[in-house]
Design an enzyme around this catalytic site. Structure first.
Site, short mmCIF file in Angstrom:
data_model
loop_
_atom_site.label_atom_id
_atom_site.label_comp_id
_atom_site.label_asym_id
_atom_site.label_seq_id
_atom_site.Cartn_x
_atom_site.Cartn_y
_atom_site.Cartn_z
N HIS A 178 -3.02 3.69 5.17
CA HIS A 178 -3.36 2.54 4.16
C HIS A 178 -3.94 3.03 2.88
O HIS A 178 -4.61 4.03 2.91
CB HIS A 178 -4.43 1.58 5.10
N GLU A 207 -7.42 5.60 5.69
CA GLU A 207 -7.58 4.47 4.54
C GLU A 207 -8.07 5.47 3.37
O GLU A 207 -9.16 5.93 3.35
CB GLU A 207 -8.64 3.62 4.82
N GLU A 220 0.90 -1.02 0.02
CA GLU A 220 0.04 0.07 0.04
C GLU A 220 0.93 1.24 0.09
O GLU A 220 1.42 1.85 1.09
CB GLU A 220 -0.84 -0.07 1.32
#
Length: 347
Positions: A128, A190, A25
């Site tokens: 992330h 995220e 990631e």
């Protein structure tokens, strides 16, 4: 409740920004690498101008071996290794049979924790990427952590063009399993969609802006800025849904339906299309209520048996807060405010 009541919370002296917990990631990997390039002398010069104790920002590359191989993990998912981290025996983590990520989780707990102890860093922001069309999300284990919720609201104001949500995983602190749970406060940032093993400029830029606004908020908070209370939407995860599978081979027999694909956080109603089998049949959602899907068709979750997750949305009231100091306004501790709020709500 009186409008002039203020919840006083401790200053945030130590903040950790972590990237590469999942080694493929790449937005977080490259962002933390850039942060590590900042000249120490420049930072020290800026800190000398501060009247208060300077903010210490730890920049951590969480899973170096997985990053080198551009893989999610080497042996096991590092972001699932922190549940019982405080009970792990150091001597039991030196054997060659122990997964690398278990050893690394112990190192990270020593660096940023210990988890659940007073010496832990004040705030962990773990970076992330997701392949799902989720925009920018903060994922946390608490729906009443006023620090995380106020940071989320600050990001919403500063980045109005980025779709943004707050996701709540209703898990106790003892059972919390991800790296961000090591800090006194913590969340995963995220951002997607972005393919694993790839870095997209727009996604990287959004993450960089989110981290900078987060750090700015911490500095404002530490300087005594008053953050007024308001309401925010919180998505509490209810359940996961797996792909349809062959009863013998366990191979999947359907994909996410085209009408659902990329519609993260759009309401999913009973009888809405959910999957499309490889033979062309539409399988429909059989739930009893509308819920909000997210992590739809996340690449990394095929191995976990998750096609999507479902959440319930509700409004959460967050109080006015400031760093603990004397004020003309009536001030409450976090615990007292929460007790009063629950009493007013009849809980």
């Amino acid at each position: 409740m009186e409008v002039d009541e203020v919840v006083c919370l401790p200053r945030l002296s130590r903040v950790a920004v972590c990237g590469g917990t999942h080694g493929n990631e790449l937005s977080g990997v490259y962002l933390v690498r850039e942060l590590l390039k900042v000249k120490k002398g420049v930072m020290e010069k800026e800190e000398e101008q501060e009247e208060e104790e300077p903010l210490s920002v730890l920049k951590v590359l969480s899973n170096p071996r997985a990053m080198q191989q551009c893989r999610r993990y080497v042996d096991t998912d590092l972001n699932r290794c922190f549940t019982h981290i405080v009970s792990l025996s150091p001597s039991g983590l030196t054997s060659g049979t122990v997964p690398y990520e278990m050893i690394r989780s112990r190192e990270l707990n020593a660096m940023l924790g210990p988890k659940g102890r007073s010496g832990a860093v004040d705030l962990v922001c773990d970076l992330h990427n997701t392949t799902a069309n989720m925009g920018l999300c903060l994922i946390a284990y608490s729906d009443c952590d006023w620090i995380c919720l106020h940071i989320f609201r600050h990001l919403q104001r500063k980045m109005p063009d980025i779709p943004m949500r707050y996701i709540h995983f209703e898990v106790s602190n003892k059972e919390s399993y991800s790296l961000d749970s090591v800090g006194k406060h913590g969340f995963a940032m995220e951002i997607g969609p972005q393919p694993h093993g790839v870095v997209r400029s727009n996604v990287y830029t959004a993450m960089k802006a989110g981290v900078q606004h987060m750090l700015d908020w911490v500095c404002f908070f530490n300087s005594g800025t008053l953050f007024e209370g308001e309401s925010v939407d919180v998505f509490t995860m209810i359940k996961h849904i797996d792909y349809p599978r062959d009863s013998e081979t366990r191979n999947i027999t359907a994909a996410v339906h085209p009408h659902l694909q990329d519609r993260d956080f759009c309401p999913l109603h009973p009888e809405d299309p959910l999957f499309q089998t490889f033979s062309g049949e539409t399988l429909r959602y059989k739930g009893n209520e509308p819920l909000y899907p997210f992590f739809i068709n996340e690449c990394a979750y095929y191995e976990k048996g998750i096609a999507l997750s479902l959440a319930r949305k509700r409004r959460v009231v967050i109080p006015t807060i400031r760093a603990g100091r004397r004020s003309r306004n009536k001030q409450l501790t976090y615990r007292n405010w929460l007790q009063r709020k629950r009493s007013e709500d009849g809980l």
